[in-house]
Design a protein around this motif. Sequence first.
Motif, PDB file in Angstrom:
ATOM      1  N   ARG A 168      22.412 133.810  27.151  1.00  0.00           N
ATOM      2  CA  ARG A 168      22.517 132.511  26.486  1.00  0.00           C
ATOM      3  C   ARG A 168      23.607 132.516  25.414  1.00  0.00           C
ATOM      4  NH1 ARG A 168      19.597 127.913  26.006  1.00  0.00           N
ATOM      5  NH2 ARG A 168      17.986 128.707  27.406  1.00  0.00           N
TER       6      ARG A 168
ATOM      7  N   VAL B 193      21.980 119.139  26.124  1.00  0.00           N
ATOM      8  CA  VAL B 193      22.737 120.394  26.027  1.00  0.00           C
ATOM      9  C   VAL B 193      21.871 121.566  26.466  1.00  0.00           C
ATOM     10  CG1 VAL B 193      23.804 122.036  24.434  1.00  0.00           C
ATOM     11  CG2 VAL B 193      24.330 119.601  24.240  1.00  0.00           C
ATOM     12  N   THR B 194      20.626 121.591  25.986  1.00  0.00           N
ATOM     13  CA  THR B 194      19.710 122.669  26.364  1.00  0.00           C
ATOM     14  C   THR B 194      19.466 122.674  27.868  1.00  0.00           C
ATOM     15  OG1 THR B 194      18.600 122.583  24.209  1.00  0.00           O
ATOM     16  CG2 THR B 194      17.396 123.622  26.020  1.00  0.00           C
TER      17      THR B 194
ATOM     18  N   ALA C 265      32.454 123.514  29.421  1.00  0.00           N
ATOM     19  CA  ALA C 265      31.796 124.818  29.361  1.00  0.00           C
ATOM     20  C   ALA C 265      32.795 125.865  28.875  1.00  0.00           C
ATOM     21  CB  ALA C 265      31.249 125.207  30.728  1.00  0.00           C
TER      22      ALA C 265
ATOM     23  N   LEU D  95      22.916 128.777  33.211  1.00  0.00           N
ATOM     24  CA  LEU D  95      22.578 130.190  33.037  1.00  0.00           C
ATOM     25  C   LEU D  95      21.747 130.719  34.196  1.00  0.00           C
ATOM     26  CD1 LEU D  95      21.829 130.287  29.211  1.00  0.00           C
ATOM     27  CD2 LEU D  95      23.636 131.543  30.396  1.00  0.00           C
TER      28      LEU D  95
ATOM     29  N   GLU E 195      22.539 124.023  29.651  1.00  0.00           N
ATOM     30  CA  GLU E 195      22.641 125.473  29.447  1.00  0.00           C
ATOM     31  C   GLU E 195      21.673 126.226  30.352  1.00  0.00           C
ATOM     32  OE1 GLU E 195      23.997 125.739  24.738  1.00  0.00           O
ATOM     33  OE2 GLU E 195      21.880 125.877  25.294  1.00  0.00           O
ATOM     34  N   GLU E 196      20.427 125.773  30.398  1.00  0.00           N
ATOM     35  CA  GLU E 196      19.417 126.460  31.208  1.00  0.00           C
ATOM     36  C   GLU E 196      19.779 126.423  32.687  1.00  0.00           C
ATOM     37  OE1 GLU E 196      15.812 124.506  30.144  1.00  0.00           O
ATOM     38  OE2 GLU E 196      15.534 125.667  28.289  1.00  0.00           O
TER      39      GLU E 196
ATOM     40  N   LEU F  24      27.378 131.542  26.580  1.00  0.00           N
ATOM     41  CA  LEU F  24      27.709 130.244  27.163  1.00  0.00           C
ATOM     42  C   LEU F  24      27.670 129.192  26.066  1.00  0.00           C
ATOM     43  CD1 LEU F  24      28.204 128.402  29.679  1.00  0.00           C
ATOM     44  CD2 LEU F  24      25.710 128.107  29.775  1.00  0.00           C
ATOM     45  N   TRP F  25      28.708 128.406  25.992  1.00  0.00           N
ATOM     46  CA  TRP F  25      28.776 127.309  25.020  1.00  0.00           C
ATOM     47  C   TRP F  25      29.057 126.020  25.780  1.00  0.00           C
ATOM     48  CZ3 TRP F  25      33.825 126.133  21.971  1.00  0.00           C
ATOM     49  CH2 TRP F  25      33.655 124.962  21.216  1.00  0.00           C
ATOM     50  N   ILE F  26      28.130 125.077  25.668  1.00  0.00           N
ATOM     51  CA  ILE F  26      28.309 123.754  26.261  1.00  0.00           C
ATOM     52  C   ILE F  26      28.685 122.792  25.142  1.00  0.00           C
ATOM     53  CG2 ILE F  26      27.215 121.850  27.490  1.00  0.00           C
ATOM     54  CD1 ILE F  26      27.670 124.325  29.215  1.00  0.00           C
TER      55      ILE F  26
END
Length: 500
Positions: free
Chosen positions: A381, A363-364, A443, A371, A367-368, A384-386
């Motif tokens: 950050r 997940v991290t 997302a 973003l 996201e990275e 955004l929700w994954i």
Amino acid sequence: MISDPLYGYAYFNAEFEEPVINNVLIQRLRYIMQLQTAHLVYPGAVHTRFQHSIGTMHLTGLMAEDMVSKTILFYGREALGGYDPHVLIEASRLAGLLHDSGHTAFSHAFEHGILWRRNIPRELSNHEKIGLFLIKHLLDELFDRADKELPGLKTLVYSILGEEEPKGFLRVLRWIVREGYYPADVIDFLRRDSYYAGTIEYGSILYERLYKNTYPLIEGDKAQVVLDRIALGEFKQYMYAKANMYEHVYYHSVCRSFDKLLYEALSLLDEELGLTSRVLGLKEGHLKDYLELTDAYMYGVMMHKALSEDTRLGYLCRRLLVERKPEWRRVGREVVVSSSKGLDELEKTLRLILDHDYRRRVVTGIEEYVLDKLKQWGFSREELWIDILDITPLPKSTIYPGGEEPAKIPTLLIGKRVSGEIVVSEEFNLLMEELPLKILVRAYVPRSKYSGELEFKMTNLLSAAVENALGIDLSAAEKVIKNIYSEYMSRDYSKYRITA
């Protein structure tokens, strides 16, 4: 008897079942909806856990009676462990009735938002453990009286619902109620939820064909069940029905947005109403504070805040109950990682299901990646929700390694009844067969930041981010299909092109 839209009528006896049904432990389930937020997307889904509990009792009785009869036929009454057949069936029905009695307001959302995010003792850490605790405190005397007429009833109910793995035929009864691949609990909620949600195509399960073609396999203290191979097709249909309900109803993208909003609201309500304290108070004998936590109670509190409070909690309650607009909005198409698309995706699917640390790292990473590409759009950050969801029709109690047989891979015994004996023909590996097992990656962005321009961009961006985080090529299967079609494009198939 109780009129029921699924079974016609669900019958109960006045001696043992009616007193339990009329206890506050079951009656409060009338005021807890079966689905925590799905009614905001599917307005018909306002049925309750009371209805589901009655249905589970009814179906458990049918399945238990069938299995007890088969056990006596194939192995004799001694295989029942010394228990009277009637007592075994009654205990199973009561266990089915009581299996959800530990649920509180917003059901599984309360588990995710409170029980699993607070320092709750292990013995109260989920609705099943709380349910057994409440049963022992509220129904123990009733079961003691029932034991005088049905010796062993109390022990059997506690064994079926308890944490310790039962032995012998009792293991089959627990399988029937809640821990089998197709237990009464799951069959009822799939049929009931799909009926009320208006998605009956996902709940079309010929449950009689399943349980009537299931046989006991008892060897000493070891007891298992065997599915007749003629019902294997129905078993697969059941598994797909369960996967479809999770993907399209329980995990509907808007339901997930409401769930996220509800988790934050529960956290704030915890500060005002002492939700965590009410759970902890159970150990001190303060049952009333927990028992009054129903959807009806909480919605009353939340509606008041929605209409009268200019606070963060009031805002969340208005979003949930009045405006029906969650803060987060899904953007782009979801990415699917499926066990059916090759060994790489099978490995990643299983790791994402079994390894929670790995899942958090993925997940991290996603996201990275996303973003970094969205900098020009001004996203942070926090915006955004994954959401990663595993769609597996296998029960959580069976898919995780460990237990009595730590290395045991989920399998279903397939066989036949031959000359009065049950013959096992194969072990059906549930992770290897063509059953639905996949990961959904979605997302979401704040509603205020959403735009139509993001749709196409996020679809491609999310796919690339998942490939980067997992180290796989999601288009590998598509490339094979294109190559094969290109290879045979020049052939003449005109005589084979028929509508059949």
